[in-house]
Design a protein around this motif. Structure first.
Motif, PDB file in Angstrom:
ATOM      1  N   GLU A  59       0.812  -1.215   0.000  1.00 35.32           N
ATOM      2  CA  GLU A  59       0.000   0.000   0.000  1.00 35.32           C
ATOM      3  C   GLU A  59       0.850   1.273   0.000  1.00 35.32           C
ATOM      4  N   ARG A  60       2.171   1.114  -0.132  1.00 31.18           N
ATOM      5  CA  ARG A  60       3.114   2.247  -0.238  1.00 31.18           C
ATOM      6  C   ARG A  60       3.070   3.153   0.985  1.00 31.18           C
ATOM      7  N   ARG A  61       3.029   2.533   2.147  1.00 31.01           N
ATOM      8  CA  ARG A  61       2.974   3.305   3.392  1.00 31.01           C
ATOM      9  C   ARG A  61       4.310   3.316   4.120  1.00 31.01           C
ATOM     10  N   VAL A  62       5.364   2.797   3.469  1.00 31.29           N
ATOM     11  CA  VAL A  62       6.701   2.758   4.068  1.00 31.29           C
ATOM     12  C   VAL A  62       7.619   3.662   3.259  1.00 31.29           C
ATOM     13  N   ARG A  63       8.274   4.576   3.936  1.00 33.05           N
ATOM     14  CA  ARG A  63       9.150   5.524   3.262  1.00 33.05           C
ATOM     15  C   ARG A  63      10.464   4.862   2.862  1.00 33.05           C
ATOM     16  N   GLU A  64      11.059   5.395   1.791  1.00 35.87           N
ATOM     17  CA  GLU A  64      12.367   4.940   1.306  1.00 35.87           C
ATOM     18  C   GLU A  64      12.399   3.428   1.116  1.00 35.87           C
ATOM     19  N   PHE A  65      11.330   2.904   0.543  1.00 30.70           N
ATOM     20  CA  PHE A  65      11.245   1.470   0.302  1.00 30.70           C
ATOM     21  C   PHE A  65      11.617   1.177  -1.143  1.00 30.70           C
ATOM     22  N   SER A  66      12.506   0.208  -1.319  1.00 27.35           N
ATOM     23  CA  SER A  66      12.917  -0.206  -2.651  1.00 27.35           C
ATOM     24  C   SER A  66      13.177  -1.701  -2.635  1.00 27.35           C
ATOM     25  N   THR A  67      12.655  -2.397  -3.626  1.00 24.34           N
ATOM     26  CA  THR A  67      12.895  -3.838  -3.714  1.00 24.34           C
ATOM     27  C   THR A  67      14.337  -4.140  -4.099  1.00 24.34           C
ATOM     28  N   LYS A  68      15.044  -3.161  -4.600  1.00 24.57           N
ATOM     29  CA  LYS A  68      16.445  -3.373  -5.006  1.00 24.57           C
ATOM     30  C   LYS A  68      17.390  -3.320  -3.806  1.00 24.57           C
ATOM     31  N   LYS A  69      17.033  -2.591  -2.772  1.00 25.28           N
ATOM     32  CA  LYS A  69      17.851  -2.530  -1.554  1.00 25.28           C
ATOM     33  C   LYS A  69      17.356  -3.607  -0.597  1.00 25.28           C
ATOM     34  N   LYS A  70      17.900  -4.809  -0.805  1.00 22.07           N
ATOM     35  CA  LYS A  70      17.329  -5.991  -0.145  1.00 22.07           C
ATOM     36  C   LYS A  70      17.494  -5.953   1.368  1.00 22.07           C
ATOM     37  N   MET A  71      18.674  -5.616   1.877  1.00 25.13           N
ATOM     38  CA  MET A  71      18.870  -5.631   3.330  1.00 25.13           C
ATOM     39  C   MET A  71      18.042  -4.549   4.018  1.00 25.13           C
ATOM     40  N   ARG A  72      17.929  -3.385   3.378  1.00 18.57           N
ATOM     41  CA  ARG A  72      17.075  -2.351   3.960  1.00 18.57           C
ATOM     42  C   ARG A  72      15.622  -2.823   3.991  1.00 18.57           C
ATOM     43  N   PHE A  73      15.214  -3.510   2.925  1.00 20.61           N
ATOM     44  CA  PHE A  73      13.861  -4.074   2.882  1.00 20.61           C
ATOM     45  C   PHE A  73      13.661  -5.065   4.031  1.00 20.61           C
ATOM     46  N   VAL A  74      14.662  -5.918   4.272  1.00 27.81           N
ATOM     47  CA  VAL A  74      14.568  -6.887   5.373  1.00 27.81           C
ATOM     48  C   VAL A  74      14.426  -6.165   6.713  1.00 27.81           C
ATOM     49  N   TYR A  75      15.241  -5.156   6.933  1.00 29.73           N
ATOM     50  CA  TYR A  75      15.175  -4.428   8.203  1.00 29.73           C
ATOM     51  C   TYR A  75      13.843  -3.697   8.343  1.00 29.73           C
ATOM     52  N   GLN A  76      13.312  -3.183   7.244  1.00 31.19           N
ATOM     53  CA  GLN A  76      12.006  -2.526   7.306  1.00 31.19           C
ATOM     54  C   GLN A  76      10.905  -3.528   7.654  1.00 31.19           C
ATOM     55  N   ILE A  77      11.000  -4.745   7.116  1.00 27.20           N
ATOM     56  CA  ILE A  77      10.037  -5.795   7.483  1.00 27.20           C
ATOM     57  C   ILE A  77      10.144  -6.111   8.969  1.00 27.20           C
ATOM     58  N   LEU A  78      11.369  -6.249   9.452  1.00 21.71           N
ATOM     59  CA  LEU A  78      11.564  -6.566  10.867  1.00 21.71           C
ATOM     60  C   LEU A  78      11.113  -5.409  11.763  1.00 21.71           C
ATOM     61  N   PHE A  79      11.306  -4.179  11.285  1.00 21.33           N
ATOM     62  CA  PHE A  79      10.841  -3.023  12.067  1.00 21.33           C
ATOM     63  C   PHE A  79       9.323  -3.019  12.152  1.00 21.33           C
ATOM     64  N   ARG A  80       8.652  -3.298  11.009  1.00 22.19           N
ATOM     65  CA  ARG A  80       7.186  -3.367  11.017  1.00 22.19           C
ATOM     66  C   ARG A  80       6.707  -4.517  11.898  1.00 22.19           C
ATOM     67  N   TYR A 135      26.878 -10.473  11.002  1.00 23.24           N
ATOM     68  CA  TYR A 135      27.244 -11.039   9.712  1.00 23.24           C
ATOM     69  C   TYR A 135      27.714  -9.951   8.757  1.00 23.24           C
ATOM     70  N   LYS A 136      28.895 -10.122   8.213  1.00 21.11           N
ATOM     71  CA  LYS A 136      29.461  -9.159   7.275  1.00 21.11           C
ATOM     72  C   LYS A 136      29.207  -9.554   5.821  1.00 21.11           C
ATOM     73  N   ARG A 137      28.760 -10.799   5.631  1.00 20.77           N
ATOM     74  CA  ARG A 137      28.538 -11.269   4.267  1.00 20.77           C
ATOM     75  C   ARG A 137      27.354 -10.567   3.614  1.00 20.77           C
ATOM     76  N   LEU A 138      26.391 -10.132   4.410  1.00 19.28           N
ATOM     77  CA  LEU A 138      25.190  -9.505   3.875  1.00 19.28           C
ATOM     78  C   LEU A 138      25.484  -8.051   3.528  1.00 19.28           C
ATOM     79  N   GLU A 139      25.384  -7.731   2.271  1.00 21.85           N
ATOM     80  CA  GLU A 139      25.689  -6.377   1.801  1.00 21.85           C
ATOM     81  C   GLU A 139      24.604  -5.408   2.245  1.00 21.85           C
ATOM     82  N   GLN A 140      25.035  -4.269   2.782  1.00 23.49           N
ATOM     83  CA  GLN A 140      24.070  -3.285   3.243  1.00 23.49           C
ATOM     84  C   GLN A 140      24.682  -1.895   3.169  1.00 23.49           C
ATOM     85  N   TYR A 141      23.806  -0.907   3.122  1.00 24.33           N
ATOM     86  CA  TYR A 141      24.226   0.484   3.074  1.00 24.33           C
ATOM     87  C   TYR A 141      24.519   0.970   4.492  1.00 24.33           C
TER      88      TYR A 141
END
Length: 313
Positions: free
Chosen positions: A115-136, A198-204
């Protein structure tokens, strides 16, 4: 059901092809859909369908070519013909090309992204997406805990009124839910701690701050769970004490009434015995029956006064 999403220019839209940078949302997928994803991204079938097992525990596994993250999320279910809360697994699969989520049912956590209710959401930034899911997820735990506490408050407000055994059952259901929540939140906390190492997971760089926020929110949810659990335990004991006290009062009243009613029964029983009338007091006296009845009434009144003085009535 399997749906594929992708963000372009910060706008999420549904696509048909599994291109790089997509989000594949699988809701109670069939074997054919699971097989298709497993073959497309070279993922073990057991890992694709891990989240469909309600007994699966939260964990993170680093495999060749992909990463599996399993966490527990809040969900609703019908128990004893009423709506209650529980937890179900949510699987997150990270590959080099996309992110895949697997769950047995639709969840508001993922609906926020659709529903596009999460700011700065991108399917290309996978780790940020994961953290946003965990935050929700942590936020939903806290929201559900407030609803549980509201239900407890409603039961507590009725304690002085018509308190029934159903209130004890409802409190037990709420306490059971908090047990599930506490177990799931602790397991999620272990996953979050491992993600931070874990350092293997690429993140910003900014993703690290988001992960710290997720860890803090998860710890806060754990504290809320323990506090509400203690409060519900105290409320349950209070309701139980109130019900027992009312039962004791009823038994006290019944005992007092039985004691008072025993006096006429004893006297009438004595005068009803088949013995010579000359040995029975007032048996040959005019108005003897009335005198006996009056005396019995006086004795009963005296006993009532004594019981009332001793707070037995």
């Amino acid at each position: 059901m399997m749906t594929v999403y992708k963000t372009d220019n910060r706008v999420l839209h549904e696509v048909e092809e599994m291109d790089p940078g997509v989000w594949i949302m699988m809701t109670n997928p069939t074997m054919e859909e699971s097989q298709e994803v497993a073959e497309q991204y070279d993922i073990d079938m057991a890992d694709v369908r891990a989240a469909l097992d309600e007994e699966e525990s939260s964990r993170i596994e680093l495999e060749d070519g992909y990463t599996l993250i399993l966490v527990d999320i809040p969900a609703t279910e019908i128990r004893h013909e009423s709506k209650n809360y529980t937890t179900i697994p949510l699987g997150i699969l990270l590959t080099q090309e996309c992110i895949i989520t697997v769950c047995t049912e639709e969840t508001p956590i993922l609906q926020h992204f659709i529903e596009r209710r999460v700011r700065e959401f991108s399917t290309k930034k996978k780790m940020r997406f994961v953290y946003q899911i965990l935050f929700r997820t942590a936020a939903m735990y806290q929201s559900t805990l407030r609803i549980i506490d509201k239900k407890r408050t409603d039961i507590e407000e009725n304690i002085g009124g018509n308190t029934e055994d159903e209130d004890l059952v409802n409190l037990h259901e709420l306490e059971s839910t908090l047990v599930y929540f506490a177990t799931s939140l602790r397991a999620n906390g272990v996953v979050l701690e491992r993600l931070s190492r874990y350092k293997r997971l690429e993140q910003y760089p900014e993703d690290t701050e988001l992960l710290d926020d997720v860890i803090i929110e998860n710890k806060q949810a754990i504290e809320m769970t323990m506090i509400y659990r203690d409060i519900i335990n105290g409320t349950r004991e209070l309701v139980s004490s109130v019900i027992n006290n009312r039962l004791n009062n009823v038994m006290k009243y019944l005992t007092s009434i039985t004691l008072v009613m025993a006096i006429p029964t004893i006297i009438s029983g004595l005068y009803g015995m088949n013995v010579s009338g000359k040995w029975m007091p007032l048996s040959n006296t005019p108005y003897g029956f009335g005198i006996i009845c009056l005396g019995t009434l006086i004795i009963c009144i005296l006993i009532l006064l004594i019981l009332r003085k001793k707070n037995m009535l």
